[in-house]
Enzyme design. Structure first.
Site, PDB file in Angstrom:
ATOM      1  N   LYS A  13     -20.195  11.815 -26.656  1.00 31.08           N
ATOM      2  CA  LYS A  13     -19.738  11.387 -27.994  1.00 31.08           C
ATOM      3  C   LYS A  13     -18.204  11.379 -28.066  1.00 31.08           C
ATOM      4  CE  LYS A  13     -21.917  14.791 -30.121  1.00 31.08           C
ATOM      5  NZ  LYS A  13     -22.503  15.480 -28.934  1.00 31.08           N
ATOM      6  N   ARG A  88     -25.152  16.750 -38.445  1.00 24.08           N
ATOM      7  CA  ARG A  88     -25.946  17.420 -37.426  1.00 24.08           C
ATOM      8  C   ARG A  88     -27.208  18.040 -38.000  1.00 24.08           C
ATOM      9  NH1 ARG A  88     -21.707  18.577 -33.448  1.00 24.08           N
ATOM     10  NH2 ARG A  88     -22.476  19.964 -31.874  1.00 24.08           N
ATOM     11  N   ARG A 127     -17.603  20.439 -17.104  1.00 22.14           N
ATOM     12  CA  ARG A 127     -16.485  20.566 -18.037  1.00 22.14           C
ATOM     13  C   ARG A 127     -16.017  22.024 -18.138  1.00 22.14           C
ATOM     14  NH1 ARG A 127     -17.373  18.599 -24.019  1.00 22.14           N
ATOM     15  NH2 ARG A 127     -18.581  20.515 -24.056  1.00 22.14           N
ATOM     16  N   ARG A 133     -14.125  25.522 -21.988  1.00 20.83           N
ATOM     17  CA  ARG A 133     -14.634  25.733 -23.346  1.00 20.83           C
ATOM     18  C   ARG A 133     -15.585  26.911 -23.344  1.00 20.83           C
ATOM     19  NH1 ARG A 133     -16.830  20.589 -26.790  1.00 20.83           N
ATOM     20  NH2 ARG A 133     -18.464  22.050 -27.385  1.00 20.83           N
ATOM     21  N   ARG A 144     -27.466  25.428 -27.399  1.00 19.93           N
ATOM     22  CA  ARG A 144     -26.973  24.202 -28.060  1.00 19.93           C
ATOM     23  C   ARG A 144     -28.002  23.070 -27.942  1.00 19.93           C
ATOM     24  NH1 ARG A 144     -21.691  23.753 -24.830  1.00 19.93           N
ATOM     25  NH2 ARG A 144     -21.352  21.764 -25.879  1.00 19.93           N
TER      26      ARG A 144
END
Ligand code: AP5
Ligand code: MG
Length: 189
Positions: A13, A88, A127, A133, A144
């Site tokens: 996204k 969401r 990532r 992160r 998640r």
């Protein structure tokens, strides 16, 4: 162009929102990015959000809804926007619909990025290595994805019922996904 990008964590996204926003000259509004910058700056909003984010849970609807409504008031949203990571939950989608209805500026389209779950996990672990992160750990990624399945996936039906949902195959090279997304936007407008 008033656009929502829908898709699970790691679907791309953020990656695609930057490109679409540049193509249309409209702002990219990423609720996760806004929260992360508030966490860094230790604002009240950041303090409220951090625990949820670290666990991979959703920040409560009323907090997110207010934040997005304020952002959409800003002048640069007059010609449209790309929403990335919002809504969401069904209550968030209902609130967005109400906010936009008051301004007589409904959504034009919802692009739904489709990627198999194994690929999502491998992108996010990749990532973690580059960006660090704190929610890109195996355990938090699992939560998640579960939160996405239970709380966010129902939005596919919500937007399909409104004739707004446009699926995009989000596998393969970034440029190919951008090409498919822009094509879907052209044929939706
Ligand atoms: P948020 O920041 O929105 O995280 P997310 O939904 O988990 O999504 P990601 O940013 O991980 O994935 P993405 O789809 O943007 O993919 P990306 O382009 O980065 O939210 C974080 C937290 O904030 C939430 O958990 C929650 O706590 C809170 N929050 C945010 N919004 C909220 C809301 N509305 N309500 C309540 N709480 C909220 O790509 C991922 C990786 O894959 C990158 O490394 C990228 O380089 C790579 N990649 C991208 N495209 C490709 C490709 N085509 N091929 C290979 N690799 C690719
Ligand atoms: Mg993102």
């Amino acid at each position: 162009m008033r656009l929502v990008l829908l898709g699970p964590p790691g679907a791309g996204k953020g990656t695609q929102a930057v490109r679409i926003a540049a193509e249309y000259g409209i702002p990219h509004i990423a609720t996760g990015d806004i929260f992360r910058s508030n966490v860094r700056e230790e604002t009240e909003l950041g303090v409220a959000a951090q625990g949820y984010m670290d666990a991979g849970d959703l920040v409560p609807d009323h907090v997110v809804n207010q934040m997005v409504a304020d952002r959409l008031e800003q002048r640069d949203c007059g010609d449209g926007f790309v929403l990335d990571g919002y809504p969401r939950t069904v209550p968030q989608a209902e609130e967005l619909e109400a906010v936009l209805a008051r301004r007589q500026s409904p959504l034009d389209v919802v692009l739904s990025f489709e990627v198999p779950e194994e690929e999502l996990v491998s992108r996010l672990l990749g990532r973690a290595a580059t960006e660090g992160r704190t929610d890109d750990t195996e355990a938090v990624i699992g939560n998640r994805l579960e939160v996405y399945r239970t709380q966010t996936a129902p939005l596919e039906k919500f937007y399909a019922e409104r004739g707004l949902l446009t699926p995009v195959d989000a596998m393969g090279p970034v440029e190919d996904v951008t090409r498919r997304a822009l094509k879907a936007l052209r044929s939706s407008g």
